[in-house]
Scaffold this active site. Structure first.
Site, PDB file in Angstrom:
ATOM      1  N   CYS A 285      10.700  22.315   7.060  1.00 14.26           N
ATOM      2  CA  CYS A 285       9.729  22.176   8.150  1.00 14.26           C
ATOM      3  C   CYS A 285       8.616  21.191   7.817  1.00 14.26           C
ATOM      4  CB  CYS A 285       9.174  23.541   8.541  1.00 14.26           C
ATOM      5  SG  CYS A 285       8.188  24.392   7.284  1.00 14.26           S
ATOM      6  N   HIS A 336       5.159  28.232   8.278  1.00 13.51           N
ATOM      7  CA  HIS A 336       6.046  27.381   9.073  1.00 13.51           C
ATOM      8  C   HIS A 336       5.212  26.400   9.888  1.00 13.51           C
ATOM      9  CE1 HIS A 336       9.676  26.097  11.009  1.00 13.51           C
ATOM     10  NE2 HIS A 336       9.284  26.468  12.212  1.00 13.51           N
ATOM     11  N   GLU A 348      11.144  21.328  15.357  1.00 12.93           N
ATOM     12  CA  GLU A 348      10.981  22.028  14.086  1.00 12.93           C
ATOM     13  C   GLU A 348      12.266  21.983  13.276  1.00 12.93           C
ATOM     14  OE1 GLU A 348      10.732  26.289  14.378  1.00 12.93           O
ATOM     15  OE2 GLU A 348      12.205  26.370  16.010  1.00 12.93           O
TER      16      GLU A 348
END
Length: 373
Positions: A285, A336, A348
């Site tokens: 990520c 994240h 993402e």
């Protein structure tokens, strides 16, 4: 400033007698019991108008000719708001903390010093004696109740980087954790108006210059991505295009990130060759964010933990294409990160075994957002 908070509490906020109209009692009780998420949204508050109306009340007006959207009983509610702000100033709590306290009291009691509530909840913040907030008599003292709320807030690690509703929930632990956000615009306007009535008000407001503090979030974004329905992994939703008014660098970063769609996630991967033979060239990520912005000459640090401190804080309600959004973990240490694409969408690299993909922002529990351009 301690005398200021205490003095206001004595002058304005003696306990409100409840033995009046039964209709008034029922109305206030309903306000407490209906503190769920389906509340009112108050965007676009005119701070200048609020300041004018607040001034009338504090100058002794009856309240009959005072109108502030969101306040049904301004003659009662504004003095309570003034006490909350004064208590914050006396404890050296910056403006954002005062706004959090005001939004909390508006949600919990509609800024009324109630002598009842859910179970043993009482007062402006509906604090409970059984949960260690103090005695019933103490909690009904608006100055004491306000100070106790602030002391709880100041114990929350990273509260200044949280949204108003996240910080309020960290203190209150409400059954409706998202409900505080609906009051943020009005709370901000009230704080701005009230703090001007105090000596050295510029100093009181100046403590919020820290660039890491997020601006008020107001109401939720108008677009949440739901209009696209289910988005197949690795695909671009039909009808989506990068917004024409997006920053040119953000457009190029988003475009580069979209070129990685469908490539498999690799924890620790560099995202320098996501379609190559070496798995470590794939994206996780944070490397997806890092490399997307590297294409436009913007240097980001490598990990989610550090990227949450890049650029400037931005409200989740004020996202622009290219903003980084963070979830999982905590606001101070999220686990994240993704990139907002506009139109209620985020790109993402989600997790192991999953490809780089586009998801609707409604599926994100946003802990923080940063603007790096």
């Amino acid at each position: 400033m301690k005398w200021l908070a205490a003095g206001i509490g004595v002058v304005f906020l003696a306990p409100i007698p409840i033995a009046g109209s039964s209709m008034m009692l029922a109305s206030a009780a309903d306000a407490v019991q209906r503190n769920g998420p389906a509340g009112i949204c108050l965007p676009g508050i005119d701070t200048g108008k609020v300041t004018e109306q607040v001034g009338k009340i504090l100058d002794g007006a009856s309240g009959e000719d005072v109108h502030i959207e969101g306040l049904d009983l301004p003659a009662e509610q504004i003095p309570h708001a003034q006490t909350i702000v004064a208590a914050g100033i006396s404890l050296d709590v910056p403006a954002k903390g005062q706004i959090i306290a005001l939004a909390t009291a508006m949600q919990e009691s509609r800024l009324r010093n109630l002598n009842y509530g859910d179970r043993d909840s009482l007062g402006l913040f509906q604090q409970r004696p059984s949960q260690g907030w103090g005695t019933a008599q103490q909690i009904r003292d608006p100055v004491y109740a306000s100070e106790q709320f602030y002391k709880g807030l100041l114990k929350v690690s990273g509260w200044q980087q949280m949204t108003v509703t996240q910080a309020a929930q960290a203190v209150q632990k409400s059954g409706f954790p998202d409900a505080y956000a609906q009051w943020e615009s009005l709370a901000s306007a009230l704080q701005t108006a009230i703090v001007k009535t105090f000596p050295n008000s510029g100093d009181a407001n100046g403590k919020d210059a820290d660039r890491d503090e997020a601006p008020p979030s107001g109401c939720t974004p108008g677009q949440d991505g739901s209009e696209y329905g289910r988005i197949p992994a690795g695909s671009v939703p039909k009808g989506y295009s990068i917004p024409k008014d997006a920053d040119p660098k953000a457009r190029r970063a988003i475009s580069w990130a979209m070129q990685q769609l469908g490539t498999l996630y690799q924890w620790g991967g560099t995202c320098t060759d996501s379609r190559g033979p070496d798995p470590m060239g794939r994206c996780d990520c944070s490397s997806l964010m890092q490399q997307a912005y590297a294409q436009v000459g913007v240097t980001l640090t490598r990990t989610t933990y550090t990227q949450v401190h890049e650029g400037d804080a931005v409200s989740p309600a004020q996202l622009q294409p290219g903003d980084l959004v963070f979830s999982r973990g905590t606001p101070a240490r999220p686990e994240h990160v993704g990139m907002y694409m506009g139109a209620g969408l985020v790109i993402e690299a989600p997790r192991t075994t999953k490809p780089v993909r586009i998801t609707p922002i409604k599926d994100w529990d946003i802990l923080a957002a940063r603007r790096v351009l």
